[in-house]
Design an enzyme around this catalytic site. Structure first.
Site, PDB file in Angstrom:
ATOM      1  N   ARG A  41       0.777  -1.051   0.018  1.00  0.00           N
ATOM      2  CA  ARG A  41       0.069   0.091  -0.220  1.00  0.00           C
ATOM      3  C   ARG A  41       0.739   1.227   0.100  1.00  0.00           C
ATOM      4  O   ARG A  41       0.383   2.387  -0.435  1.00  0.00           O
ATOM      5  CB  ARG A  41      -0.903  -0.101   1.190  1.00  0.00           C
ATOM      6  CG  ARG A  41      -1.858  -1.118   1.421  1.00  0.00           C
ATOM      7  CD  ARG A  41      -2.615  -1.174   2.730  1.00  0.00           C
ATOM      8  NE  ARG A  41      -1.563  -1.428   3.626  1.00  0.00           N
ATOM      9  CZ  ARG A  41      -1.774  -1.255   4.868  1.00  0.00           C
ATOM     10  NH1 ARG A  41      -2.780  -1.005   5.261  1.00  0.00           N
ATOM     11  NH2 ARG A  41      -0.648  -1.589   5.727  1.00  0.00           N
TER      12      ARG A  41
ATOM     13  N   GLN B 273       2.983  25.536  17.513  1.00  0.00           N
ATOM     14  CA  GLN B 273       2.340  26.057  16.312  1.00  0.00           C
ATOM     15  C   GLN B 273       2.976  25.063  15.318  1.00  0.00           C
ATOM     16  O   GLN B 273       4.069  24.903  15.104  1.00  0.00           O
ATOM     17  CB  GLN B 273       2.617  27.435  16.351  1.00  0.00           C
ATOM     18  CG  GLN B 273       2.314  28.040  14.712  1.00  0.00           C
ATOM     19  CD  GLN B 273       2.751  29.492  14.656  1.00  0.00           C
ATOM     20  OE1 GLN B 273       2.607  30.400  15.518  1.00  0.00           O
ATOM     21  NE2 GLN B 273       2.900  29.817  13.496  1.00  0.00           N
ATOM     22  N   ASP B 274       2.143  24.386  14.490  1.00  0.00           N
ATOM     23  CA  ASP B 274       2.354  23.612  13.190  1.00  0.00           C
ATOM     24  C   ASP B 274       2.111  24.713  11.996  1.00  0.00           C
ATOM     25  O   ASP B 274       0.887  25.195  11.888  1.00  0.00           O
ATOM     26  CB  ASP B 274       1.642  22.626  13.299  1.00  0.00           C
ATOM     27  CG  ASP B 274       2.145  21.439  14.116  1.00  0.00           C
ATOM     28  OD1 ASP B 274       3.149  21.813  14.874  1.00  0.00           O
ATOM     29  OD2 ASP B 274       1.545  20.288  13.926  1.00  0.00           O
TER      30      ASP B 274
ATOM     31  N   ARG C 211      13.435  29.948   0.317  1.00  0.00           N
ATOM     32  CA  ARG C 211      12.761  30.570   1.422  1.00  0.00           C
ATOM     33  C   ARG C 211      13.823  30.750   2.571  1.00  0.00           C
ATOM     34  O   ARG C 211      14.652  29.805   2.902  1.00  0.00           O
ATOM     35  CB  ARG C 211      11.640  29.646   1.912  1.00  0.00           C
ATOM     36  CG  ARG C 211      10.284  29.575   1.027  1.00  0.00           C
ATOM     37  CD  ARG C 211       9.495  28.832   1.424  1.00  0.00           C
ATOM     38  NE  ARG C 211       8.216  28.561   0.749  1.00  0.00           N
ATOM     39  CZ  ARG C 211       7.206  29.385   0.802  1.00  0.00           C
ATOM     40  NH1 ARG C 211       7.026  30.422   1.386  1.00  0.00           N
ATOM     41  NH2 ARG C 211       6.456  28.903  -0.163  1.00  0.00           N
TER      42      ARG C 211
ATOM     43  N   HIS D 153      16.006  32.693   7.589  1.00  0.00           N
ATOM     44  CA  HIS D 153      15.349  33.512   8.639  1.00  0.00           C
ATOM     45  C   HIS D 153      15.655  33.119   9.952  1.00  0.00           C
ATOM     46  O   HIS D 153      15.855  32.010  10.076  1.00  0.00           O
ATOM     47  CB  HIS D 153      13.657  32.937   8.515  1.00  0.00           C
ATOM     48  CG  HIS D 153      13.330  33.467   6.978  1.00  0.00           C
ATOM     49  ND1 HIS D 153      12.258  32.875   6.364  1.00  0.00           N
ATOM     50  CD2 HIS D 153      13.604  34.289   6.094  1.00  0.00           C
ATOM     51  CE1 HIS D 153      12.022  33.158   5.193  1.00  0.00           C
ATOM     52  NE2 HIS D 153      12.877  34.265   4.972  1.00  0.00           N
TER      53      HIS D 153
ATOM     54  N   LYS E  70      12.787  25.048  15.922  1.00  0.00           N
ATOM     55  CA  LYS E  70      11.782  24.550  14.904  1.00  0.00           C
ATOM     56  C   LYS E  70      12.031  23.133  14.558  1.00  0.00           C
ATOM     57  O   LYS E  70      13.428  22.620  14.944  1.00  0.00           O
ATOM     58  CB  LYS E  70      12.117  25.364  13.583  1.00  0.00           C
ATOM     59  CG  LYS E  70      11.859  26.614  13.411  1.00  0.00           C
ATOM     60  CD  LYS E  70      12.026  27.078  12.010  1.00  0.00           C
ATOM     61  CE  LYS E  70      12.154  28.657  11.920  1.00  0.00           C
ATOM     62  NZ  LYS E  70      12.515  29.033  10.639  1.00  0.00           N
TER      63      LYS E  70
ATOM     64  N   HIS F  90      17.528  29.814   9.412  1.00  0.00           N
ATOM     65  CA  HIS F  90      17.122  28.559   8.680  1.00  0.00           C
ATOM     66  C   HIS F  90      16.562  29.035   7.184  1.00  0.00           C
ATOM     67  O   HIS F  90      16.084  30.055   7.067  1.00  0.00           O
ATOM     68  CB  HIS F  90      15.994  27.766   9.425  1.00  0.00           C
ATOM     69  CG  HIS F  90      15.296  27.038   8.536  1.00  0.00           C
ATOM     70  ND1 HIS F  90      14.136  26.859   8.065  1.00  0.00           N
ATOM     71  CD2 HIS F  90      15.812  25.550   8.096  1.00  0.00           C
ATOM     72  CE1 HIS F  90      13.842  25.737   7.382  1.00  0.00           C
ATOM     73  NE2 HIS F  90      14.616  25.066   7.557  1.00  0.00           N
TER      74      HIS F  90
ATOM     75  N   TYR G  88       6.517  22.672   9.557  1.00  0.00           N
ATOM     76  CA  TYR G  88       7.429  23.285  10.677  1.00  0.00           C
ATOM     77  C   TYR G  88       6.469  22.912  11.936  1.00  0.00           C
ATOM     78  O   TYR G  88       5.537  23.319  11.929  1.00  0.00           O
ATOM     79  CB  TYR G  88       7.461  24.818  10.546  1.00  0.00           C
ATOM     80  CG  TYR G  88       7.953  25.236   9.183  1.00  0.00           C
ATOM     81  CD1 TYR G  88       9.141  25.552   9.030  1.00  0.00           C
ATOM     82  CD2 TYR G  88       7.101  25.302   8.251  1.00  0.00           C
ATOM     83  CE1 TYR G  88       9.645  26.333   7.729  1.00  0.00           C
ATOM     84  CE2 TYR G  88       7.429  25.806   7.064  1.00  0.00           C
ATOM     85  CZ  TYR G  88       8.789  26.163   6.835  1.00  0.00           C
ATOM     86  OH  TYR G  88       9.207  26.592   5.635  1.00  0.00           O
TER      87      TYR G  88
END
Length: 183
Positions: A24, A48-49, A60, A63, A72, A119, A132
């Protein structure tokens, strides 16, 4: 699931799941509080996700957060990314080290990035979803961005940059960011 310390960034860890594959597809645990706790991290600290979707070549970062920083737990849930961490904690034995990783949906490995580290990542596949877990609510007044192409960091981005945010394009150099932090 096993945790492996990242030698080039003090306090960073890779969390590697054990996939169970059959006809599967596969199943794996992508977060295990006991394993996180076993390396001295508080699994309940994550508040927080978030999820980002990027296309091939999108970059990106780099930061980080000012103030207390932000830890993170990053995972590429679909596709593949080139992930970068820069240790900007002045008291860290790995201060200014740059570490790179390839994270993919095939392995579901998560990377723990301690507070005080910058990051960023670049999408390597046509679609790359990056998840994240963050230990503080987002406060845009604490956002700090460093030029992804800063020659002092010399990050070996694997692809030409096809797109990035205006904020990332206009980001100051590492030297400028550090000068502001000291002042």
């Amino acid at each position: 699931m096993k945790a492996t310390e990242v030698p080039s960034i003090t306090g960073a860890y890779l969390f590697e799941p054990t996939p169970y594959a059959d006809e599967r597809g596969f199943f794996c645990r992508t977060f295990d509080a006991d394993v996180v706790r076993s390396v001295g991290l508080d699994p309940d600290a994550f508040l927080q996700d978030s999820l980002s979707r990027s296309v091939r070549g999108v970059l990106r970062g780099l930061h980080l957060r000012s103030g207390e920083g932000e830890a993170k737990l990053v995972r590429c849930s679909y596709g593949k990314i080139f992930d970068v961490v820069v240790d900007l904690r002045p008291d860290s034995p790995t201060y200014r080290n740059v570490a790179t990783f390839e994270l993919s949906g095939d392995t579901q490995v998560s990377l723990y990035i301690p507070a005080g580290c910058a990051h960023g990542f670049q999408a390597l596949t046509e679609i790359a979803d990056t998840s994240y877990r963050i230990d503080r609510p987002h406060d845009p007044t604490e956002d700090v961005t460093i030029a992804f192409d800063d020659p002092e960091l010399a990050v070996p981005w694997p692809l030409p940059v096809t797109s990035t945010s205006q904020r990332d394009r206009e980001a100051p150099s590492l030297a400028e960011v550090l000068k502001r932090r000291e002042g």
